[in-house]
Design a protein around this motif. Structure first.
Motif, PDB file in Angstrom:
ATOM      1  N   TRP A  31      58.420  24.709  51.036  1.00 54.48           N
ATOM      2  CA  TRP A  31      58.535  24.283  49.499  1.00 54.48           C
ATOM      3  C   TRP A  31      57.990  26.167  49.216  1.00 54.48           C
ATOM      4  O   TRP A  31      57.889  26.495  48.192  1.00 54.48           O
ATOM      5  N   LEU A  32      57.037  26.296  50.406  1.00 55.76           N
ATOM      6  CA  LEU A  32      56.452  27.855  50.448  1.00 55.76           C
ATOM      7  C   LEU A  32      57.535  28.895  50.596  1.00 55.76           C
ATOM      8  O   LEU A  32      56.641  30.039  50.896  1.00 55.76           O
ATOM      9  N   GLN A  33      58.092  28.232  51.754  1.00 57.38           N
ATOM     10  CA  GLN A  33      59.312  29.537  51.953  1.00 57.38           C
ATOM     11  C   GLN A  33      60.019  31.077  51.232  1.00 57.38           C
ATOM     12  O   GLN A  33      59.997  31.302  51.787  1.00 57.38           O
ATOM     13  N   ASP A  34      59.939  30.042  49.222  1.00 58.19           N
ATOM     14  CA  ASP A  34      60.297  31.615  48.973  1.00 58.19           C
ATOM     15  C   ASP A  34      58.947  32.306  48.472  1.00 58.19           C
ATOM     16  O   ASP A  34      59.670  33.075  47.678  1.00 58.19           O
ATOM     17  N   LEU A  35      57.959  32.342  48.490  1.00 57.00           N
ATOM     18  CA  LEU A  35      56.986  32.309  48.032  1.00 57.00           C
ATOM     19  C   LEU A  35      55.996  33.426  49.092  1.00 57.00           C
ATOM     20  O   LEU A  35      55.271  34.796  49.175  1.00 57.00           O
ATOM     21  N   PHE A  36      56.444  33.444  50.112  1.00 59.76           N
ATOM     22  CA  PHE A  36      55.969  34.337  51.605  1.00 59.76           C
ATOM     23  C   PHE A  36      55.933  35.884  51.521  1.00 59.76           C
ATOM     24  O   PHE A  36      55.065  36.761  51.612  1.00 59.76           O
ATOM     25  N   LEU A  37      56.879  36.555  50.277  1.00 61.82           N
ATOM     26  CA  LEU A  37      56.876  37.796  50.150  1.00 61.82           C
ATOM     27  C   LEU A  37      55.939  38.273  49.315  1.00 61.82           C
ATOM     28  O   LEU A  37      55.571  39.048  49.222  1.00 61.82           O
ATOM     29  N   THR A  38      55.818  37.160  48.153  1.00 60.98           N
ATOM     30  CA  THR A  38      55.441  38.085  47.244  1.00 60.98           C
ATOM     31  C   THR A  38      53.738  36.942  46.850  1.00 60.98           C
ATOM     32  O   THR A  38      53.514  37.786  46.254  1.00 60.98           O
ATOM     33  N   LEU A  39      53.576  36.387  47.479  1.00 58.82           N
ATOM     34  CA  LEU A  39      52.639  35.640  46.564  1.00 58.82           C
ATOM     35  C   LEU A  39      51.245  36.266  47.362  1.00 58.82           C
ATOM     36  O   LEU A  39      50.792  36.813  47.968  1.00 58.82           O
ATOM     37  N   GLN A  40      50.503  36.412  46.405  1.00 65.05           N
ATOM     38  CA  GLN A  40      49.161  36.776  46.318  1.00 65.05           C
ATOM     39  C   GLN A  40      48.090  36.635  46.230  1.00 65.05           C
ATOM     40  O   GLN A  40      47.161  36.183  46.749  1.00 65.05           O
ATOM     41  N   VAL A  41      47.916  35.644  45.024  1.00 63.39           N
ATOM     42  CA  VAL A  41      46.926  34.733  44.633  1.00 63.39           C
ATOM     43  C   VAL A  41      47.565  32.654  44.967  1.00 63.39           C
ATOM     44  O   VAL A  41      49.048  32.951  43.715  1.00 63.39           O
ATOM     45  N   LEU A  42      46.833  32.171  45.326  1.00 59.84           N
ATOM     46  CA  LEU A  42      47.238  30.885  45.054  1.00 59.84           C
ATOM     47  C   LEU A  42      45.828  29.835  44.811  1.00 59.84           C
ATOM     48  O   LEU A  42      44.982  29.748  45.460  1.00 59.84           O
ATOM     49  N   SER A  43      46.341  28.416  44.052  1.00 63.11           N
ATOM     50  CA  SER A  43      45.107  27.793  43.690  1.00 63.11           C
ATOM     51  C   SER A  43      46.064  26.516  44.267  1.00 63.11           C
ATOM     52  O   SER A  43      46.589  26.149  43.958  1.00 63.11           O
ATOM     53  N   LEU A  44      44.518  26.166  45.341  1.00 62.81           N
ATOM     54  CA  LEU A  44      44.984  24.524  45.431  1.00 62.81           C
ATOM     55  C   LEU A  44      43.687  23.585  45.831  1.00 62.81           C
ATOM     56  O   LEU A  44      43.476  22.859  46.291  1.00 62.81           O
ATOM     57  N   ARG A  45      43.149  24.410  44.338  1.00 65.13           N
ATOM     58  CA  ARG A  45      42.422  23.806  44.451  1.00 65.13           C
ATOM     59  C   ARG A  45      42.057  22.006  43.956  1.00 65.13           C
ATOM     60  O   ARG A  45      42.997  21.177  43.054  1.00 65.13           O
ATOM     61  N   ASN A  46      41.754  20.919  44.754  1.00 64.71           N
ATOM     62  CA  ASN A  46      41.564  19.382  44.471  1.00 64.71           C
ATOM     63  C   ASN A  46      43.248  18.871  44.177  1.00 64.71           C
ATOM     64  O   ASN A  46      43.869  18.503  43.217  1.00 64.71           O
ATOM     65  N   THR A  47      43.631  19.328  46.007  1.00 64.27           N
ATOM     66  CA  THR A  47      45.069  18.861  46.145  1.00 64.27           C
ATOM     67  C   THR A  47      45.169  17.774  47.268  1.00 64.27           C
ATOM     68  O   THR A  47      46.049  17.348  47.456  1.00 64.27           O
ATOM     69  N   SER A  48      43.966  17.592  47.739  1.00 66.63           N
ATOM     70  CA  SER A  48      44.023  16.319  48.973  1.00 66.63           C
ATOM     71  C   SER A  48      44.672  16.968  49.779  1.00 66.63           C
ATOM     72  O   SER A  48      44.775  16.122  50.431  1.00 66.63           O
TER      73      SER A  48
END
Length: 673
Positions: free
Chosen positions: A487-504
């Motif tokens: 699912w990350l592959q479409d965000l490689f070029l644009t994503l600047q802020v990512l929150s994975l808090r409390n995701t095991s």
């Protein structure tokens, strides 16, 4: 430090007698423990600041040396009296601040002094324990006033005599008094444009007829009704703040006005065109009996149809949050073609239907969060809806799905908050297409998306394909990362802020190395036992590692991460007090800020200690624990060996003769003599 005033040219501070500071023509004597106005300041002083001193009396001769004064501030003194001739030499004084003093003690003499100011434009009398009668005396001869503040006093009732002769007044501040009744107090203020009566005890505002008023702040009162008499007069009203009151119905507004901001937050308001049980009240009227002196006026209104009575075509901001709205009347929004912001959060809405005809073509922000929404209605069609919408907040509702294609038809959407709903993203791998899901694929304008707490069950397929997301919040989804990490592959070029808090999240579950644009990452609230090695290649500026299981951090000083990191959160991890070399390295890192530095602790046995102040016994214990074991065993064995050797030598020397005789006796042979 030099501070620029006026034209922006840098001005140097200069010391002045009495400890005051001069910048250009402004004399600052704030907080100098002065008991009187200094008499040795520059005669060309135009602004004199005497705030936070201990001046009790402003005498007749106090300002004689400063004839060019046009601004005087005596805030937070102990001023009880201004003598009648105190301002005779300051005829050009325009701005006078007397906030937080004790003027109630000699208000009549102070009033005589104020009456000698022919050019006074702004007067601040806030916080002086003044009653309405005292205020009336103090301002009775100030016909030149344009701005008056009597906030934070003890005014309880306003009658027509209080503000007599203030014919040029433009702004009046009455907030934080005890006003419970207003009777024709503003009739003579024909030029009044801004009125603040917030934080009082007004039960209602009926007969509102201040046509020249532009801004009215009546928030934080006990207002249950706001009624404007039926009239064809054009009201200049632009901003009306009735928030934090007890309004039961939508206010009856002027028929013609320039209203662009209507704030109705935190009331008890609802609409009654149709009740929840289906009953219609469309033809039922309500009568208001208004008694004014000897005259009685009966006003009959249909409160649920009064929107047609008021012209809201210029309204740009409508805040109905924190009310009891469960549904909107028919064509309610159609009367607001200029609306750009609509806040309906924290109400009782169970359904909301988006108009296909697009009467809200100008709407850029729609907040429907914290309701009971189970349905978002949208007619099937191909036309755009809410064509200007940029921010759409649907968080904390009961939504399971959204109408297909809703985001592709909004055209300009940039920010969507779907957090705290029970939603899944399309496509659902391995499941039938009939499973409800939210499809954001192909929404090219979307940059901010929040899916926190949605109970996502794995991000299969490519749910973000065709988007340009820069901010993504997946926090509080404990199964979101259980599927294919593709699912990350479409965000490689644009994503600047990512929150994975409390995701095991585990240390190897996600490979971050390809997120080249990422600058902020939240990994808090997981069970990480080591920092993911893929982070070393990123150029993050902010990293949150709180609430994990980290015993130590790696040395990243020479990696791209170490050179770019500016903010690091580290608290609530079980760091080992005996392996704090990484902590010392962080202290020496230039440009790195650790906001929760004081909350960081390390563990030594059952103790929780601050890593920056370890006790000496702990340090000694750590030295033993971190020493080379082979060397330690050698050091321990050497004394034992030496002891045994010495004992052997001593025993041998003590028993030498006996041993020799014994050997000789057993092994010896007699020789011939």
């Amino acid at each position: 430090l030099a501070v620029g005033w006026g034209s922006g040219v840098d001005a140097a501070w200069a010391a002045s007698p009495g400890g005051c500071e001069l910048v250009q023509s402004i004399m600052d004597c704030t907080g100098r423990w002065l008991s009187s106005v200094p008499g040795n300041l520059r005669g060309d002083t135009e602004e004199l600041l005497l705030d936070d001193n201990t001046i009790r009396v402003l005498g007749n001769a106090s300002l004689l040396l400063y004839p060019q004064l046009w601004r005087l501030s005596l805030t937070k003194n102990r001023l009880e009296l201004i003598e009648p001739r105190a301002f005779l030499s300051s005829q050009g004084l325009q701005v006078l601040s007397l906030t937080d003093n004790l003027l109630f003690t000699n208000y009549s003499l102070t009033a005589a002094a104020l009456s000698a100011l022919p050019a006074l434009r702004t007067l601040d009398l806030a916080g002086n324990q003044l009653t309405e009668d005292m205020v009336s005396v103090l301002v009775s001869n100030l016909s030149t006033l344009e701005s008056l503040s009597v906030a934070r006093n003890v005014i309880m009732r306003l009658d027509s005599y209080v503000f007599t002769n203030l014919t040029k007044l433009l702004e009046l501040n009455l907030e934080k008094n005890y006003i419970f009744e207003i009777d024709k107090a503003f009739e003579g203020l024909q030029r009044l444009q801004r009125l603040n009566i917030a934080y009082n005890y007004l039960p209602c505002l009926v007969g509102f007829d201040l046509t020249q008023l532009r801004v009215l702040n009546a928030s934080n009162n006990n207002i249950e009704w706001f009624l404007t008499p039926e009239s064809d007069d054009l009201f200049e009203l632009e901003v009306l703040d009735l928030s934090h009151n007890r309004l039961l119905f939508f206010p009856v507004l002027p028929q013609q006005s320039k209203l662009h901001s209507l704030l109705l937050q935190d009331n008890r308001m609802s609409f009654y065109q149709r009740l929840p049980n289906g009953t219609s009240l469309a033809n039922v009227t309500v009568q208001f009996l208004i008694i004014n002196g000897n005259s009685t006026n009966i006003t009959t209104v249909r409160l649920w149809d009064e929107l047609c009575y008021s012209n809201l075509s210029s309204l740009r901001l409508l805040d109905l949050s924190q009310n009891q709205v469960w549904g909107l009347p028919d064509d309610f929004l159609a009367q607001m073609p200029s609306l750009t912001q609509l806040k309906l959060n924290q109400n009782c809405l169970e359904a909301f239907h988006l108009p296909e005809e697009d009467p809200l073509a100008m709407l850029t922000e729609l907040d429907l969060s914290q309701n009971k929404l189970v349905e978002l209605g949208l007619k099937v069609g191909v036309g755009d809806i809410l064509s200007s919408l940029q921010l759409f907040n649907l968080s904390t509702n009961r939504l399971r799905a959204l109408p297909p294609g809703i985001f592709t038809r909004t055209r300009n959407i940039t920010t969507v908050d779907l957090s705290r709903n029970r939603l899944d993203l399309c496509p659902q791998a391995g499941e039938a297409e009939s499973v409800p899901c939210v499809d954001i694929r192909g929404v090219e304008t979307l940059t901010h998306l929040s899916l926190a707490g949605c109970g996502l069950r794995g991000l299969g397929g490519r749910p973000f394909q065709g988007t340009s997301l820069t901010h993504l919040d997946l926090s509080d989804n404990r199964q979101a990362l259980s599927g294919d990490p593709g699912w990350l592959q479409d965000l490689f070029l644009t994503l600047q802020v990512l929150s994975l808090r409390n995701t095991s999240l585990s240390s190897t579950a996600v490979d971050f190395s390809a997120l080249n644009s990422l600058v902020r990452l939240d990994l808090s609230g997981n069970s990480l036992v080591a920092v993911p090695t893929s982070l070393g290649a990123l150029r993050l500026r902010t990293l949150d590692l709180r609430d994990n299981c980290l015993p130590a951090l790696p040395d990243v000083a020479q990696l791209p991460l170490g050179r770019s990191l500016r903010e690091l959160y580290l608290s609530r991890n079980p760091y080992n007090c005996c392996t704090l070399g990484w902590w010392d390295a962080l202290q020496q890192s230039e440009g790195l800020h650790i906001p929760d530095r004081r909350e960081v602790t390390c563990s030594h046995g059952s103790q929780k200690l601050s890593p920056g102040a370890l006790p000496q016994p702990v340090l000694q214990s750590c030295r033993w624990q971190t020493a080379d074991l082979a060397l330690l065993y050698l050091v321990l064995a050497l004394p034992t060996c030496l002891t045994l050797l010495v004992a052997f030598v001593v025993v041998f020397l003590m028993l030498k003769e006996k041993l020799l005789k014994m050997v000789k006796t057993r092994c010896g042979v007699s020789g011939p003599y």
